[in-house]
Scaffold this active site. Structure first.
Site, PDB file in Angstrom:
ATOM      1  N   ARG A   1       4.240   3.462   2.533  1.00 22.85           N
ATOM      2  CA  ARG A   1       3.005   3.264   1.798  1.00 22.85           C
ATOM      3  C   ARG A   1       2.524   1.812   1.742  1.00 22.85           C
ATOM      4  O   ARG A   1       1.342   1.543   1.831  1.00 22.85           O
ATOM      5  CB  ARG A   1       3.308   3.698   0.379  1.00 22.85           C
ATOM      6  CG  ARG A   1       2.259   4.471  -0.230  1.00 22.85           C
ATOM      7  CD  ARG A   1       2.764   5.042  -1.494  1.00 22.85           C
ATOM      8  NE  ARG A   1       2.843   6.470  -1.352  1.00 22.85           N
ATOM      9  CZ  ARG A   1       3.168   7.277  -2.334  1.00 22.85           C
ATOM     10  NH1 ARG A   1       3.469   6.777  -3.515  1.00 22.85           N
ATOM     11  NH2 ARG A   1       3.189   8.560  -2.138  1.00 22.85           N
TER      12      ARG A   1
ATOM     13  N   GLU B   1       5.655  14.257   4.247  1.00 27.72           N
ATOM     14  CA  GLU B   1       4.918  13.073   3.801  1.00 27.72           C
ATOM     15  C   GLU B   1       5.412  11.857   4.570  1.00 27.72           C
ATOM     16  O   GLU B   1       6.458  11.911   5.219  1.00 27.72           O
ATOM     17  CB  GLU B   1       5.087  12.866   2.290  1.00 27.72           C
ATOM     18  CG  GLU B   1       4.151  13.755   1.491  1.00 27.72           C
ATOM     19  CD  GLU B   1       4.305  13.616  -0.003  1.00 27.72           C
ATOM     20  OE1 GLU B   1       5.277  12.994  -0.455  1.00 27.72           O
ATOM     21  OE2 GLU B   1       3.445  14.162  -0.711  1.00 27.72           O
TER      22      GLU B   1
ATOM     23  N   HIS C   1      -0.659   2.369  -8.240  1.00 28.11           N
ATOM     24  CA  HIS C   1      -0.212   3.763  -8.336  1.00 28.11           C
ATOM     25  C   HIS C   1       1.103   3.926  -9.090  1.00 28.11           C
ATOM     26  O   HIS C   1       1.239   4.818  -9.920  1.00 28.11           O
ATOM     27  CB  HIS C   1      -0.054   4.291  -6.904  1.00 28.11           C
ATOM     28  CG  HIS C   1       0.340   5.719  -6.797  1.00 28.11           C
ATOM     29  ND1 HIS C   1      -0.433   6.743  -7.295  1.00 28.11           N
ATOM     30  CD2 HIS C   1       1.431   6.319  -6.228  1.00 28.11           C
ATOM     31  CE1 HIS C   1       0.153   7.901  -7.032  1.00 28.11           C
ATOM     32  NE2 HIS C   1       1.285   7.671  -6.407  1.00 28.11           N
TER      33      HIS C   1
ATOM     34  N   ARG D   1       8.611   2.448  -3.161  1.00 26.89           N
ATOM     35  CA  ARG D   1       9.047   3.831  -3.393  1.00 26.89           C
ATOM     36  C   ARG D   1       8.637   4.748  -2.253  1.00 26.89           C
ATOM     37  O   ARG D   1       7.487   4.732  -1.812  1.00 26.89           O
ATOM     38  CB  ARG D   1       8.434   4.342  -4.690  1.00 26.89           C
ATOM     39  CG  ARG D   1       8.786   5.771  -5.020  1.00 26.89           C
ATOM     40  CD  ARG D   1       8.240   6.140  -6.365  1.00 26.89           C
ATOM     41  NE  ARG D   1       6.814   6.223  -6.363  1.00 26.89           N
ATOM     42  CZ  ARG D   1       6.117   7.341  -6.155  1.00 26.89           C
ATOM     43  NH1 ARG D   1       6.744   8.483  -5.928  1.00 26.89           N
ATOM     44  NH2 ARG D   1       4.808   7.329  -6.196  1.00 26.89           N
TER      45      ARG D   1
ATOM     46  N   HIS E   1      -1.195   2.845  -3.881  1.00 25.40           N
ATOM     47  CA  HIS E   1      -1.351   4.016  -3.012  1.00 25.40           C
ATOM     48  C   HIS E   1      -2.472   3.703  -2.032  1.00 25.40           C
ATOM     49  O   HIS E   1      -3.526   3.193  -2.425  1.00 25.40           O
ATOM     50  CB  HIS E   1      -1.682   5.257  -3.830  1.00 25.40           C
ATOM     51  CG  HIS E   1      -1.456   6.536  -3.086  1.00 25.40           C
ATOM     52  ND1 HIS E   1      -2.255   6.923  -2.037  1.00 25.40           N
ATOM     53  CD2 HIS E   1      -0.511   7.495  -3.212  1.00 25.40           C
ATOM     54  CE1 HIS E   1      -1.803   8.079  -1.562  1.00 25.40           C
ATOM     55  NE2 HIS E   1      -0.746   8.448  -2.262  1.00 25.40           N
TER      56      HIS E   1
END
Ligand code: FAD
Ligand code: SIN
Length: 521
Positions: A289, A116, A352, A387, A243
């Protein structure tokens, strides 16, 4: 009804269930509450990408470095070290070996690891593209097996503290302690007084205070608001993570298109057919992100469009066919007439994850005695300003287990005389009828205010406007709450507006842009 438990856990997601299982196995009497009709209905259940474990060329130092970089070095360093050192081992010993979560396997039968954004190793365990329900169902089954008492349709209304609730006049002079919680049975509307030696808050996040979110309807900030009312410290509330890729579709709401699509090659396209991420970050699609979400937001503004595209079909580099590797995303999109094996996917950012929360130490202890917080309701400091993907399930596991171990080691019962001084819930004498349209209208105002003024990009003026508007709504909602028939909807509205106020207050106070708090003034 009055009852007494060693431990009450508010929330049945990964954090709450890991705490409950550990406490039960340590010999404590545990009650888990879930306000949903099904205890499986949690954010955990909708997790897609996976959970961090240990990649082939991985180390705690490398994982810590990635977490710190994503968090803009504003993370609590001890907490990051703890997560990186203890987390991966717990995934194997607790989730794989003990609870038996059926993670996906590779063609040799070994655990399959995926990649990811912003991870420097292929270290993520997953179950296809719907890891969350594999984890949630295995945890629920195991919790029941070991005898954890799980009560669905039970909404915690407020934490009980000695300072706020006791009828003993001496309690206001003592250190503040949480002695239990008031819990409403959603079906009958009655409120029980549940007294406990320890309360573990595991009530998840607050995505629903925003107009667009990936979260299920339960995430209304209840844990954060209850803890705040009880006097617990809340920190980092300005860091709400958006997100980058929620599905943009007229008939399908709240559906995430996992980051792991980009991990497996998918690329972002604007309406002119340009792969634009290279203009925003050298890491392109695999940038953290917040960077990707802001890039999409900027492209949407530049082109005057409400969405961008994610092209998986032409760039996928996985071994399995797309429809197998991303089964849930493929089938959900197909239901909406979109074939992700051929077509680019329309996407837009959405609220998110809440990086802030109830300030806790390495064992999940809050600033109020006997109150622990774990998972998304808490702020351990692991995430700093942003995060890293797939750390949140891991954090819930690590702190859930640690909180329960700490409670079991303390074993400090509240003397019966102190619990006896707690009165039962008092209803208003002639409550107003429940009016769904008022609640709906108030929620719309909160969500729009947050989306427009406390979203991906923030300004001083916008935040000031949000602050004033939310104060006005909060005042009206509090009055309504005191006078109306109690319901889950009303409890959530009261908590939602309070959580929104906390986010805006911290966002106004913090003038430095970092991670997912981005101010253009
Ligand atoms: P939750 O799982 O949200 O559980 C909260 C519980 O609290 C629920 O049982 C709820 O009913 C209960 N509750 C709330 N208020 C009350 C109340 N007043 N009374 C009683 N009960 C209450 N993270 C990753 O690490 N990897 C991923 O791949 C990933 N994918 C995600 C995909 C989606 C679509 C979403 C929304 C999130 C994703 N996340 C992912 C984030 C992660 O799922 C959550 O942060 C995590 O599951 C939170 O777990 P939790 O135990 O803290 O809370
Ligand atoms: C995703 O699958 O993109 C979500 C991962 C996460 O939120 O950690």
């Amino acid at each position: 009804m009055r009852q007494h438990r060693d431990v009450v856990v508010i929330g049945s997601g990964i954090a709450g269930l890991c705490a409950a299982i550990t406490a039960k196995e340590a010999g404590l009497d545990v009650l888990v509450l879930s306000k949903a009709d099904s205890p499986a209905e949690t954010n955990t259940n909708y997790a897609q990408g996976g959970i961090i474990a240990r990649g082939r060329d991985d180390s705690p130092e490398l994982l810590a470095k990635d977490v710190l970089e994503a968090g803009v070095q504003l993370n609590k360093q001890d907490a990051v070290r703890l997560l990186a050192e203890e987390g991966p081992d717990l995934v194997y010993s607790f989730l794989v070996d003990k609870v038996g979560v059926a993670f996906s396997r590779d063609s040799d039968g070994g655990l399959d690891y995926t990649e990811e954004a912003a991870h420097s190793s292929r270290r993520i365990l997953h179950f296809e593209d719907h890891t969350g329900d594999a984890i949630e169902s295995a945890l629920l089954a195991y919790a029941r097996l070991v005898g954890v008492d799980i009560r669905p349709a039970a909404t915690a209304v407020d934490l009980i503290t000695n300072n706020h609730h006791s009828s003993d006049s001496q309690e206001i002079y003592r250190e503040r302690e949480v002695l239990g919680c008031y819990v409403m049975d959603n079906r009958t509307g009655t409120v029980d007084t549940i007294l406990a030696n320890h309360v573990v808050l595991a009530a998840g996040g607050l995505g629903n205070i925003y107009q667009y979110t990936t979260n299920p309807p339960e995430a209304t900030g209840d844990g954060i608001a209850m803890a705040y009312r009880a006097g617990a410290d809340i920190i980092n509330a300005e860091y709400v993570q958006f997100h980058p890729t929620a599905l943009f579709h007229k008939d399908i709401r709240r559906f995430l298109v996992s980051e792991s699509l980009r991990g497996e090659g998918a690329r972002l396209l604007n309406h002119s057919g340009e792969f634009f991420m290279g203009r925003y970050s050298p890491q392109a699609e695999l940038a953290p992100r917040d960077v990707v979400a802001r890039a999409i937001y900027a492209e949407m503004a530049r082109e005057g469009q409400s969405y961008m595209y994610l092209d998986l079909a032409n760039h996928y580099r996985g071994e399995k066919p797309i429809r197998e590797r991303f089964r849930r995303i493929w089938s959900t999109c197909m239901e909406g007439g979109l074939d992700i094996e051929k077509d680019p996917i329309p996407i837009t950012p959405a609220a998110h994850y809440f990086c802030g929360g109830v300030k806790v130490d390495q064992d999940g202890r809050s600033s109020v005695r006997r109150l622990y917080a774990v998972g998304e309701s808490s702020c351990t400091g692991v995430h700093g300003a942003n995060r890293l993907a797939s750390t949140s399930l891991l954090e819930g596991l690590v702190w859930g287990v640690r909180a329960a171990r700490s409670i079991a080691a303390e074993r400090e019962p509240v003397p019966a005389v102190r619990h006896n001084a707690i009165p039962d819930w008092k209803f208003p004498s002639s409550p107003d009828a429940f009016e769904p349209s008022l609640i709906y209208q108030d929620w719309n105002l909160i969500k729009l205010t947050m989306w427009n003024h406390a979203g991906i990009v923030r300004t001083r003026r916008g935040l000031e406007r949000a602050h004033a508007d939310l104060n006005y709504h909060a005042h009206r909602i509090q009055k309504f709450y005191k006078e109306a028939v109690l319901s889950r909807d009303l409890v959530e509205l009261r908590n939602g507006v309070m959580a929104a106020q906390l986010v805006v207050a911290e966002a106004m106070h913090n003038e430095r842009s970092a991670g997912c708090h981005y101010r253009v003034d």
